[in-house]
Design an enzyme around this catalytic site. Structure first.
Site, mmCIF file in Angstrom:
data_model
loop_
_atom_site.group_PDB
_atom_site.id
_atom_site.type_symbol
_atom_site.label_atom_id
_atom_site.label_comp_id
_atom_site.label_asym_id
_atom_site.label_seq_id
_atom_site.Cartn_x
_atom_site.Cartn_y
_atom_site.Cartn_z
ATOM 1 N N GLU A 1 54.828 45.223 46.540
ATOM 2 C CA GLU A 1 56.319 45.295 46.325
ATOM 3 C C GLU A 1 56.504 43.304 45.369
ATOM 4 O O GLU A 1 55.105 42.184 45.880
ATOM 5 C CB GLU A 1 57.649 44.422 47.457
ATOM 6 C CG GLU A 1 57.700 46.049 47.801
ATOM 7 C CD GLU A 1 58.951 45.755 49.097
ATOM 8 O OE1 GLU A 1 59.234 44.786 48.647
ATOM 9 O OE2 GLU A 1 59.037 47.259 49.411
ATOM 10 N N ILE B 1 51.639 49.490 41.346
ATOM 11 C CA ILE B 1 51.250 50.726 41.677
ATOM 12 C C ILE B 1 50.515 51.144 40.361
ATOM 13 O O ILE B 1 51.047 51.478 39.384
ATOM 14 C CB ILE B 1 52.393 51.158 41.938
ATOM 15 C CG1 ILE B 1 53.586 50.554 42.265
ATOM 16 C CG2 ILE B 1 52.574 52.528 42.502
ATOM 17 C CD1 ILE B 1 52.814 50.286 44.414
ATOM 18 N N THR C 1 42.133 41.874 49.708
ATOM 19 C CA THR C 1 41.123 40.517 48.646
ATOM 20 C C THR C 1 40.476 40.373 50.240
ATOM 21 O O THR C 1 40.944 40.816 50.665
ATOM 22 C CB THR C 1 42.472 39.495 48.617
ATOM 23 O OG1 THR C 1 43.053 38.834 50.251
ATOM 24 C CG2 THR C 1 44.286 39.659 47.700
ATOM 25 N N GLY D 1 53.137 41.133 49.086
ATOM 26 C CA GLY D 1 51.467 41.253 48.056
ATOM 27 C C GLY D 1 50.571 42.180 49.988
ATOM 28 O O GLY D 1 50.818 42.706 50.411
ATOM 29 N N SER D 2 49.806 40.399 49.779
ATOM 30 C CA SER D 2 49.159 40.785 51.322
ATOM 31 C C SER D 2 50.085 40.898 52.843
ATOM 32 O O SER D 2 49.331 41.324 53.796
ATOM 33 C CB SER D 2 47.841 39.466 51.515
ATOM 34 O OG SER D 2 47.643 38.936 50.116
ATOM 35 N N GLN E 1 25.057 37.459 31.346
ATOM 36 C CA GLN E 1 24.087 36.283 30.924
ATOM 37 C C GLN E 1 22.692 36.641 30.310
ATOM 38 O O GLN E 1 22.290 36.735 29.338
ATOM 39 C CB GLN E 1 24.452 35.783 32.253
ATOM 40 C CG GLN E 1 23.564 34.621 32.192
ATOM 41 C CD GLN E 1 24.663 33.435 30.864
ATOM 42 O OE1 GLN E 1 25.618 34.330 31.315
ATOM 43 N NE2 GLN E 1 23.989 32.420 30.659
ATOM 44 N N ILE E 2 22.483 37.942 31.368
ATOM 45 C CA ILE E 2 21.487 38.849 30.507
ATOM 46 C C ILE E 2 21.279 39.059 28.925
ATOM 47 O O ILE E 2 20.304 38.908 28.163
ATOM 48 C CB ILE E 2 20.376 39.353 31.508
ATOM 49 C CG1 ILE E 2 19.783 38.965 32.637
ATOM 50 C CG2 ILE E 2 18.756 40.487 31.312
ATOM 51 C CD1 ILE E 2 19.454 39.784 34.072
ATOM 52 N N GLU F 1 43.390 46.920 47.745
ATOM 53 C CA GLU F 1 43.139 47.472 49.012
ATOM 54 C C GLU F 1 43.140 45.975 50.190
ATOM 55 O O GLU F 1 42.142 45.992 50.982
ATOM 56 C CB GLU F 1 42.074 48.472 48.582
ATOM 57 C CG GLU F 1 42.728 49.899 48.384
ATOM 58 C CD GLU F 1 42.268 50.469 48.463
ATOM 59 O OE1 GLU F 1 41.721 51.327 49.379
ATOM 60 O OE2 GLU F 1 41.717 51.358 47.554
HETATM 61 C C1 LIG Z 1 43.911 47.143 39.843
HETATM 62 C C2 LIG Z 1 44.874 46.988 40.980
HETATM 63 C C3 LIG Z 1 45.711 48.160 41.106
HETATM 64 C C4 LIG Z 1 46.215 48.221 42.724
HETATM 65 N N1 LIG Z 1 47.025 48.981 43.265
HETATM 66 C C5 LIG Z 1 48.154 49.619 43.902
HETATM 67 C C6 LIG Z 1 48.755 50.559 44.505
HETATM 68 O O1 LIG Z 1 48.279 51.426 44.209
HETATM 69 N N2 LIG Z 1 49.553 50.477 45.629
HETATM 70 C C7 LIG Z 1 50.057 49.613 46.380
HETATM 71 O O2 LIG Z 1 50.629 49.513 46.779
HETATM 72 N N3 LIG Z 1 49.529 48.019 45.609
HETATM 73 C C8 LIG Z 1 48.440 48.239 44.670
HETATM 74 N N4 LIG Z 1 47.905 46.911 43.912
HETATM 75 C C9 LIG Z 1 48.288 45.800 44.789
HETATM 76 C C10 LIG Z 1 47.331 45.134 45.800
HETATM 77 O O3 LIG Z 1 46.907 45.507 46.828
HETATM 78 C C11 LIG Z 1 47.533 43.792 45.634
HETATM 79 O O4 LIG Z 1 47.890 42.496 44.897
HETATM 80 C C12 LIG Z 1 47.277 42.791 46.705
HETATM 81 O O5 LIG Z 1 46.947 43.373 47.932
HETATM 82 C C13 LIG Z 1 47.583 41.500 46.836
HETATM 83 O O6 LIG Z 1 48.656 41.157 47.050
HETATM 84 P P1 LIG Z 1 49.255 40.168 45.487
HETATM 85 O O7 LIG Z 1 48.716 40.194 44.122
HETATM 86 O O8 LIG Z 1 51.501 40.035 45.824
HETATM 87 O O9 LIG Z 1 48.797 38.470 46.009
HETATM 88 P P2 LIG Z 1 48.858 37.387 47.096
HETATM 89 O O10 LIG Z 1 49.095 38.602 48.541
HETATM 90 O O11 LIG Z 1 50.273 36.999 46.204
HETATM 91 O O12 LIG Z 1 47.677 36.600 47.425
HETATM 92 C C14 LIG Z 1 47.541 35.279 46.988
HETATM 93 C C15 LIG Z 1 46.366 34.660 46.974
HETATM 94 O O13 LIG Z 1 46.342 34.487 48.044
HETATM 95 C C16 LIG Z 1 45.640 34.687 49.025
HETATM 96 N N5 LIG Z 1 46.430 34.807 50.680
HETATM 97 C C17 LIG Z 1 47.457 35.308 50.374
HETATM 98 N N6 LIG Z 1 47.759 35.184 51.727
HETATM 99 C C18 LIG Z 1 46.576 34.476 52.471
HETATM 100 C C19 LIG Z 1 46.371 34.188 54.050
HETATM 101 N N7 LIG Z 1 46.824 34.238 55.006
HETATM 102 N N8 LIG Z 1 45.163 33.059 53.658
HETATM 103 C C20 LIG Z 1 44.367 32.838 52.478
HETATM 104 N N9 LIG Z 1 44.381 33.992 52.027
HETATM 105 C C21 LIG Z 1 46.044 34.255 51.326
HETATM 106 C C22 LIG Z 1 45.289 35.951 48.074
HETATM 107 O O14 LIG Z 1 43.819 36.774 49.284
HETATM 108 C C23 LIG Z 1 45.037 36.013 46.864
HETATM 109 O O15 LIG Z 1 43.705 35.047 46.707
HETATM 110 C C24 LIG Z 1 47.183 47.082 43.265
HETATM 111 C C25 LIG Z 1 46.684 45.827 42.073
HETATM 112 C C26 LIG Z 1 45.539 45.700 41.123
HETATM 113 C C27 LIG Z 1 44.923 44.651 40.882
#
Ligand SMILES: Cc1cc2nc3c(=O)[nH]c(=O)nc-3n(C[C@H](O)[C@H](O)[C@H](O)COP(=O)(O)OP(=O)(O)OC[C@H]3O[C@@H](n4cnc5c(N)ncnc54)[C@H](O)[C@@H]3O)c2cc1C
Length: 385
Positions: free
Chosen positions: A128, A158, A365, A132-133, A336-337, A363
């Site tokens: 949402e 999504i 980060t 995210g994470s 690069q290559i 799935e």
């Molecule tokens: C191509 C693509 C397809 C996707 N498909 C789906 C899907 O089908 N269904 C679905 O539900 N989601 C989907 N997603 C969403 C994806 O699961 C989220 O982007 C991911 O979980 C990260 O959430 P966020 O983008 O909100 O980043 P955030 O959670 O905001 O994170 C941003 C940064 O902060 C870091 N961070 C966050 N918390 C911490 C912590 N506690 N400690 C250290 N670092 C942290 C993260 O690692 C990242 O580098 C998709 C994303 C992409 C790019």
């Protein structure tokens, strides 16, 4: 060009060696020749076409069989041939696994067979705008109303948004219970109140978008598992599928390595092939070593699950984090290559460069994988598991 199963044969059964050759042949014949989609609408059309080919060829069956090493072999072959095809396979797994693990017979009969035959496209709606994470921060709610639930909320990023036939949707049924108050539901795309808001355009072909659930009323029978089991179901799904994300990364990286080898041996500068220069050799050596290490972690994790491990949280986290990061480095070295040719938009290595990036994010980060791995490690060290 196609991934060679021999370096990981210690983790494969004889049937997998044969399967690897067959899926590689299918990917080379039916997937690799597909033209790169010109834009997002074209990618959406091609994704549906790919799903039909995967389904009619029986290549989605390993998802239904929960044969994780075969799923990895499919994703390696598809990742090398077409990252879009890999995404189609991945989403079919993400969309069907929660149903397999938590559904009633009725739901399974309605969606599983169709999904595994490529006749119904799945989606997985967890992320949402503000969650995210931190999945537990989700705001989407599911309110019980007699024999129904009413869903309200917005999901973002999504995959397959707007083209899926159904979505596995995660929503809060009891906020006071935290992660134990999240429940998963199957929502057919034509349910009133289930609305595709807009596409989100990625730098590589991948149907993605925002979805809204607005007073979206679904029968209680479309709940997966018991109320409050959604978070566990989601984590169990990701546990099983993270090694396959690593496999897709390995497929993309092996294609890049193969392109780099072709180029380094054919291209002459300073009177000899690039491959004769030690600085290029060192790159090739690191690429091949990283790739082999990544594949060993991927197939080790899948082997554990195939051999009955209840959870592979640690192994899956290591496989996904290492393989996706390694693949990014390998593909960057391939660019690069290739020199200037490697950054031309229609070169396969440039397409891989754009495609592999998202695997380090979706799935879970890389950072989240490291939190998961260290959490497991510390638990073991403290004797808590
Ligand atoms: C191509 C693509 C397809 C996707 N498909 C789906 C899907 O089908 N269904 C679905 O539900 N989601 C989907 N997603 C969403 C994806 O699961 C989220 O982007 C991911 O979980 C990260 O959430 P966020 O983008 O909100 O980043 P955030 O959670 O905001 O994170 C941003 C940064 O902060 C870091 N961070 C966050 N918390 C911490 C912590 N506690 N400690 C250290 N670092 C942290 C993260 O690692 C990242 O580098 C998709 C994303 C992409 C790019």
């Amino acid at each position: 060009m196609l991934p060679d199963p021999r370096p990981v044969r210690a983790f494969l059964d004889p049937k997998h060696i044969d399967f690897a050759a067959r899926v590689a042949e299918f990917a080379a014949r039916e997937i690799a020749p597909l033209p790169a989609p010109a834009d997002d609408p074209a990618a959406r059309v091609q994704a549906k076409e790919i799903l039909t080919r995967l389904g009619s060829g029986g290549w989605l069956a390993p998802i239904g069989d929960q044969d994780w090493r075969s799923c990895c072999l499919v994703r390696e072959a598809l990742g090398a041939a077409s990252p879009l095809a890999d995404a189609v396979f991945a989403l079919q797994a993400l969309g069907t696994l929660p149903i397999m693990m938590g559904s009633t017979d009725d739901l399974a009969a309605r969606w599983l067979t169709a999904a595994l035959q490529g006749r119904a496209m799945g989606g997985f709606a967890m992320t949402e705008p503000e969650a995210g994470s931190d999945v537990a921060a989700m705001a989407t709610t599911a309110r019980r109303d007699g024999a129904f639930y009413v869903l309200d909320g917005v999901k973002t990023l999504i995959s397959n948004a707007g083209i899926a036939d159904y979505y596995a949707v995660y929503a809060v049924t009891d906020r006071s219970k935290g992660t134990k108050g999240i429940t998963c539901f199957v929502v057919p795309a034509d349910t009133p109140g289930c609305r595709f808001i807009r596409p989100l355009i990625l730098s590589s072909p991948h149907p993605l978008g925002d979805m809204a659930f607005e007073s979206c009323r679904i029968p209680a029978g479309q709940r997966l598992g018991a109320e409050g089991e959604g978070y566990r179901l989601g984590l169990a799904t990701l546990d099983r599928l993270r090694p396959t994300v690593g496999a897709a990364a390995c497929g993309m990286a092996s294609r890049a390595l193969s392109e780099a080898l072709d180029h380094a041996t054919a291209r002459k500068q300073f009177g000899k092939p690039l491959a004769d220069f030690q600085l290029v050799q060192e790159k090739l050596s690191r690429m091949a070593t990283d790739l082999t290490a990544a594949r060993l972690l991927v197939y080790r994790a899948a082997w554990e699950k195939d051999h009955g491990a209840e959870r592979i949280t640690l192994e899956a986290g290591m496989a996904k984090a290492f393989a996706t990061e390694a693949a990014q480095r390998i593909i960057d070295d391939a660019v690069q290559i290739l020199g200037g040719r490697g950054v031309l938009a229609d070169h396969p290595v440039d397409r891989l460069y754009r495609s592999v990036r998202a695997l380090r994010i979706y799935e879970g980060t890389t950072e989240i994988q490291h939190l998961v791995i260290s959490g497991q490690l510390l638990k073991q060290h403290r004797g808590e598991s």
